[in-house]
Design an enzyme around this catalytic site. Structure first.
Site, PDB file in Angstrom:
ATOM      1  CE  LYS A  36      -0.142   2.514  -2.944  1.00  0.00           C
ATOM      2  NZ  LYS A  36       0.357   2.839  -4.507  1.00  0.00           N
ATOM      3  CG  ASN A  37      -2.296   5.301  -5.125  1.00  0.00           C
ATOM      4  OD1 ASN A  37      -1.570   4.997  -4.789  1.00  0.00           O
ATOM      5  ND2 ASN A  37      -3.292   4.590  -5.559  1.00  0.00           N
ATOM      6  CB  CYS A  70       1.846  -3.570  -8.401  1.00  0.00           C
ATOM      7  SG  CYS A  70       1.976  -3.397  -6.565  1.00  0.00           S
ATOM      8  NE  ARG A 126       0.798  -0.059 -12.980  1.00  0.00           N
ATOM      9  CZ  ARG A 126       0.808   0.199 -11.833  1.00  0.00           C
ATOM     10  NH1 ARG A 126       1.677  -0.484 -10.993  1.00  0.00           N
ATOM     11  NH2 ARG A 126       0.248   1.191 -11.058  1.00  0.00           N
ATOM     12  CG  ASP A 154      -5.697   0.411  -6.468  1.00  0.00           C
ATOM     13  OD1 ASP A 154      -5.495  -0.195  -7.615  1.00  0.00           O
ATOM     14  OD2 ASP A 154      -5.625   1.469  -6.206  1.00  0.00           O
ATOM     15  NE  ARG A 160       5.388  -0.600  -3.512  1.00  0.00           N
ATOM     16  CZ  ARG A 160       4.872  -1.016  -4.718  1.00  0.00           C
ATOM     17  NH1 ARG A 160       4.715  -2.142  -5.056  1.00  0.00           N
ATOM     18  NH2 ARG A 160       4.043   0.060  -5.155  1.00  0.00           N
TER      19      ARG A 160
HETATM   20  N1  EPU Z   1      -2.454   3.778 -19.064  1.00  0.00           N
HETATM   21  C1  EPU Z   1      -2.251   3.842 -20.521  1.00  0.00           C
HETATM   22  N2  EPU Z   1      -1.501   5.099 -20.796  1.00  0.00           N
HETATM   23  C2  EPU Z   1      -1.050   5.781 -20.012  1.00  0.00           C
HETATM   24  C3  EPU Z   1      -1.623   5.625 -18.535  1.00  0.00           C
HETATM   25  C4  EPU Z   1      -2.059   4.693 -18.431  1.00  0.00           C
HETATM   26  O1  EPU Z   1      -2.591   2.946 -21.391  1.00  0.00           O
HETATM   27  O2  EPU Z   1      -0.226   6.760 -20.242  1.00  0.00           O
HETATM   28  C5  EPU Z   1      -3.666   2.633 -19.114  1.00  0.00           C
HETATM   29  C6  EPU Z   1      -3.101   1.721 -18.113  1.00  0.00           C
HETATM   30  O3  EPU Z   1      -2.361   0.622 -18.645  1.00  0.00           O
HETATM   31  C7  EPU Z   1      -4.463   1.312 -17.228  1.00  0.00           C
HETATM   32  C8  EPU Z   1      -5.299   2.486 -17.199  1.00  0.00           C
HETATM   33  O4  EPU Z   1      -4.684   3.380 -18.165  1.00  0.00           O
HETATM   34  O5  EPU Z   1      -4.862   0.241 -18.120  1.00  0.00           O
HETATM   35  C9  EPU Z   1      -5.436   3.352 -16.019  1.00  0.00           C
HETATM   36  O6  EPU Z   1      -3.762   3.618 -15.601  1.00  0.00           O
HETATM   37  P1  EPU Z   1      -3.674   4.737 -14.694  1.00  0.00           P
HETATM   38  O7  EPU Z   1      -2.646   5.642 -15.512  1.00  0.00           O
HETATM   39  O8  EPU Z   1      -4.958   5.302 -13.802  1.00  0.00           O
HETATM   40  O9  EPU Z   1      -2.849   3.918 -13.317  1.00  0.00           O
HETATM   41  P2  EPU Z   1      -1.386   4.629 -12.793  1.00  0.00           P
HETATM   42  O10 EPU Z   1      -1.723   6.214 -12.379  1.00  0.00           O
HETATM   43  O11 EPU Z   1      -0.290   3.883 -13.207  1.00  0.00           O
HETATM   44  C10 EPU Z   1      -2.756   4.676 -10.302  1.00  0.00           C
HETATM   45  C11 EPU Z   1      -2.616   4.178  -8.820  1.00  0.00           C
HETATM   46  C12 EPU Z   1      -2.649   2.327  -8.965  1.00  0.00           C
HETATM   47  C13 EPU Z   1      -4.091   2.421  -9.386  1.00  0.00           C
HETATM   48  C14 EPU Z   1      -4.474   3.170 -10.733  1.00  0.00           C
HETATM   49  C15 EPU Z   1      -5.985   3.108 -11.317  1.00  0.00           C
HETATM   50  C16 EPU Z   1      -0.715   5.385  -8.217  1.00  0.00           C
HETATM   51  C17 EPU Z   1       0.780   5.599  -7.833  1.00  0.00           C
HETATM   52  N3  EPU Z   1      -1.134   4.099  -8.480  1.00  0.00           N
HETATM   53  O12 EPU Z   1      -1.696   3.940 -11.164  1.00  0.00           O
HETATM   54  O13 EPU Z   1      -2.613   2.009  -7.585  1.00  0.00           O
HETATM   55  O14 EPU Z   1      -4.427   1.004  -9.467  1.00  0.00           O
HETATM   56  O15 EPU Z   1      -4.042   4.612 -10.561  1.00  0.00           O
HETATM   57  O16 EPU Z   1      -6.991   3.646 -10.312  1.00  0.00           O
HETATM   58  O17 EPU Z   1      -1.624   6.373  -8.043  1.00  0.00           O
HETATM   59  C18 EPU Z   1      -2.164   0.445  -5.949  1.00  0.00           C
HETATM   60  O18 EPU Z   1      -2.607   1.535  -5.129  1.00  0.00           O
HETATM   61  O19 EPU Z   1      -2.276  -0.919  -5.726  1.00  0.00           O
HETATM   62  C19 EPU Z   1      -2.108   0.907  -7.471  1.00  0.00           C
HETATM   63  C20 EPU Z   1      -1.635   0.108  -8.323  1.00  0.00           C
END
Ligand code: EPU
Length: 420
Positions: free
Chosen positions: A22-23, A117, A122, A305, A397
């Site tokens: 998915k990601n 989610c 975030r 995850d 999803r």
């Molecule tokens: N963070 C910040 N600032 C930013 C971006 C992130 O402070 O600009 C913090 C977040 O709050 C969090 C940490 O950094 O504490 C990691 O966030 P990350 O940006 O890595 O998460 P994401 O890109 O929003 C993706 C996956 C998530 C998965 C996370 C961590 C996608 C679409 N989503 O989210 O997947 O949990 O990386 O591996 O790729 C899921 O599949 O259930 C899911 C939530």
């Protein structure tokens, strides 16, 4: 809305085929916007998040031909707007990738704040910091992120937190920028490598994906390519945990076992037998697992995850376990649901203490988010009696054909309409 009814206590047995990640898919589809010629993307998971991203591509004017359930051809030369629709954007998290992709291609993007989610705060400050470092002006107005640049110029960018989304988004914006961009403290998840491989196949020059320093030398144009999405390690991990929770014996097929090392290692510590064999892995669990502590970390650490499904296995393990959720501050919402099934878990901030009980008892529960939903399914499979899971739209999803794959493994799962 539909519900899932699970009659617990039937060990999973047999083979399950894992779908595309998915990601990766939700990053590579927006990345196709950068391509100057059609792209064929294969092994796409048939899930709602992918359907939602495809809807955004079409809304922007791209031609998307679905050749089969897991293959699309995208022509983005027909794109006629840089503005993503509000309703479409808030359906998922990954709509933020359209900022980097539109900015990279048209130097202009308007994307409403993404949804996704509810698992805690975030922010996307690191994405914005990256775009600004490349020379874009980013303004947030009325819930819309507007980014614009006369030209994008490569720059060094040090991420304050390890972020999957920011790492990929900066790669998208930088691959046609002038000069070299260096992302330091980059995320190392397999999705990053998959997206970089896709972009390189289009003609980009990205080196170091999968390490914490990624170098992107800007190129003038990108072409088309054919790309196969990597297998979904979270889907695979969910089945591994479900097999152990139901005391089953399954073969998880079409995977890259090294992507699952942190999960396999933890499960082996718990006494589960895991045998790797090429691109598959057998999980054999015939005794009650031992309690172990887990701490979620960026890849290659234990993934956030899978923390929720894993907490179910820990809740029926022998002993007491400590879960430290270091990535998100709201990823224990499933615990109240698990307690309805008899789990003994206390949560204090980002720490959960799980006192193993011999078994869970079926109950009506709710899927509060995607992985919480998967956790409820795992709980239902292991529990005595019937579990009714509502709000399963979250599960759809991210998990392709979940109930049918489980039925093939011998689970007793039925879908009913909420009104039934
Ligand atoms: N963070 C910040 N600032 C930013 C971006 C992130 O402070 O600009 C913090 C977040 O709050 C969090 C940490 O950094 O504490 C990691 O966030 P990350 O940006 O890595 O998460 P994401 O890109 O929003 C993706 C996956 C998530 C998965 C996370 C961590 C996608 C679409 N989503 O989210 O997947 O949990 O990386 O591996 O790729 C899921 O599949 O259930 C899911 C939530």
């Amino acid at each position: 809305m539909d519900k899932l009814i699970i009659e617990g206590g039937h060990p999973l047995r047999g083979e399950v085929n894992i779908s595309g990640a998915k990601n990766s898919a939700v990053a590579i589809l927006p990345a196709a916007l950068l391509a100057g010629a059609p792209c064929t993307i294969k092994n796409l998971p048939d899930i709602k998040d992918v359907a939602n991203i495809i809807d955004i591509l079409k809304q922007l004017g791209a031609e998307v031909n679905k050749e089969s359930h897991d293959k699309v051809i995208i022509n983005s030369n027909t794109i006629n707007t840089y503005k993503v629709d509000f309703e479409l954007s808030k359906k998922l998290r990954a709509s933020y990738y359209f900022i980097g992709a539109l900015l990279g291609r048209f130097k202009k993007a308007e994307v409403p704040f993404p949804g996704g989610c509810d698992i805690g705060v975030r922010p996307i400050d690191q994405h914005i910091k990256g775009f600004e470092a490349l020379g874009a002006k980013v303004i947030i107005e009325h819930g819309i992120i507007r980014a614009e640049a006369d030209e994008l110029v490569g720059a060094p960018i040090f991420l304050d937190v390890v972020s999957v989304g920011a790492t990929i988004n900066i790669m998208l914006a930088a691959c046609m920028a002038k000069g070299t961009t260096i992302i330091e403290n980059a995320a190392k998840e397999p999705y990053i490598v998959d997206t970089a491989n896709f972009l390189n196949a289009l003609g980009a020059n990205i080196k170091g994906a999968g390490t914490d320093e990624i170098k992107i030398k800007g190129v003038e144009t990108l072409g088309g390519c054919e790309h196969t999405i990597i297998p979904d390690q979270m889907e695979a991990g969910t089945y591994m945990i479900a097999a152990a929770a139901s005391k089953g014996d399954i073969i998880v097929k079409n995977i890259i076992p090294t992507h699952l090392d942190s999960i396999s290692a933890k499960m082996r510590e718990m006494g589960v037998n895991i045998i790797e064999n090429g691109d598959s892995l057998r999980v054999i669990a015939n005794t009650r697992p031992k309690a172990v502590n887990i701490k979620t970390l960026p890849y290659p650490g234990f993934p956030t995850d899978l923390q929720q499904p894993m907490s179910v296995l820990l809740s029926i393990s022998d002993g007491t376990a400590i879960i430290n959720e270091s990535i998100y501050d709201g990823r224990f919402k499933h615990v109240d649901e698990l307690k309805k099934m008899g789990a003994k878990i206390s949560v204090e901030g980002r720490i959960a203490i799980v006192e193993g009980v011999p078994k869970l008892l079926g109950a009506p529960v709710c899927a509060t988010d995607l992985r919480a939903g998967a956790a409820m399914v795992v709980a239902g499979l292991s529990a005595e009696g019937e579990t009714v899971i509502s709000n399963i739209t979250h599960i759809e999803r991210g998990y392709e054909n979940f109930e049918n794959k489980l039925i093939k493994l011998g689970a007793k799962v039925k879908r009913i309409n909420e009104e039934d």
